[in-house]
Scaffold this active site. Sequence first.
Site, mmCIF file in Angstrom:
data_model
loop_
_atom_site.group_PDB
_atom_site.id
_atom_site.type_symbol
_atom_site.label_atom_id
_atom_site.label_comp_id
_atom_site.label_asym_id
_atom_site.label_seq_id
_atom_site.Cartn_x
_atom_site.Cartn_y
_atom_site.Cartn_z
ATOM 1 N N HIS A 36 -6.580 15.111 7.063
ATOM 2 C CA HIS A 36 -5.143 15.101 7.400
ATOM 3 C C HIS A 36 -4.900 15.010 8.910
ATOM 4 C CE1 HIS A 36 -4.049 15.833 3.300
ATOM 5 N NE2 HIS A 36 -4.609 17.026 3.251
ATOM 6 N N ASP A 38 -10.492 13.392 -2.437
ATOM 7 C CA ASP A 38 -9.731 14.642 -2.342
ATOM 8 C C ASP A 38 -8.407 14.472 -3.102
ATOM 9 O OD1 ASP A 38 -9.665 17.201 -0.225
ATOM 10 O OD2 ASP A 38 -7.658 16.488 -0.777
#
Length: 313
Positions: free
Chosen positions: A130, A167
């Site tokens: 992220h 993910d």
Amino acid sequence: MAGQFRSAYITHPDCLKHDMGAHHPEQPARLSAIEDQLIASSVGQHLERYEAPLASDEQLARVHPADYVRAIRDLAPGEGTVHLDPDTAMNPWSLRAALRAAGAGVLAVDLVMKGEAGTAFCAVRPPGHHACRARAMGFCIFNNVAIAARHALDAHGLERVAVIDFDVHHGNGTEDIFEGDARVLMASTFQHPFYPYSGTEDPAGNMVNVPLAAGAGSREFREAVREAWLPALERFRPQLLLFSAGFDAHVEDDMAMLRFTDADYGWVTEQLKPIAERYGEGRMVSLLEGGYALSALGRSAVQHIKVLAGLNA
Ligand SMILES: [Zn+2]
């Protein structure tokens, strides 16, 4: 089967000292959960262990502007905790842990490029996918997989590197860094709509994003891999496969609502291995991202590592 084949396991005690608070799901015990299952399964004894080095400013600068790296260094507290975003905090050990997490990926790339290991798994935290060029978010400070990819391209002269991200959350940081970069193909699956609410609006041509609806499981995941990822990877012919290996799409993980099983993580690694062998001399480097249900995380990571280490046959 293992024979002369060497598979590296890269971690560092500093990664256990980064702690964002007693109730934070991204906790030090995640790494111990993987270690426990490596012992229980005997897979651990087949791995070559390495300590992660600190990433250098030059390595970080291939992804993050110098101002951002300086800001992170300046924010790192001498005591107590400082928040970078509502989910992401630093304690006095976090800077070193983040530098080790990025450094692990760099070492892993060096090992596979020099032929000292065939594959590598980096058991590190904080995770990275992220982290955008100039923004920490979602438990991530530096984008570890992106730093590893750029190291492979810029320091080792590779021309094509693929990033595989399974993910449960979309790797918005990795996309921010690589969208439009023809040297990188990113293939991912993620729950949608879900945090960070990205990855579906007009993605760049080098992004193979497959959003999955809440409740999707093995069948939908395997379909995405077979129908979207594999054909794109065959066309791209990656000289190195990098994994953003998050295990939070597991059915037991209540961070999100996908229903993957332990076996899916071995399966997907099996599917990608022939691509690595055809175009990249078998080179695969995997970095831990999410995965918060400790038992499922340990078991799933070991299914993935087992295939990386060639122990599945
Ligand atoms: Zn995640």
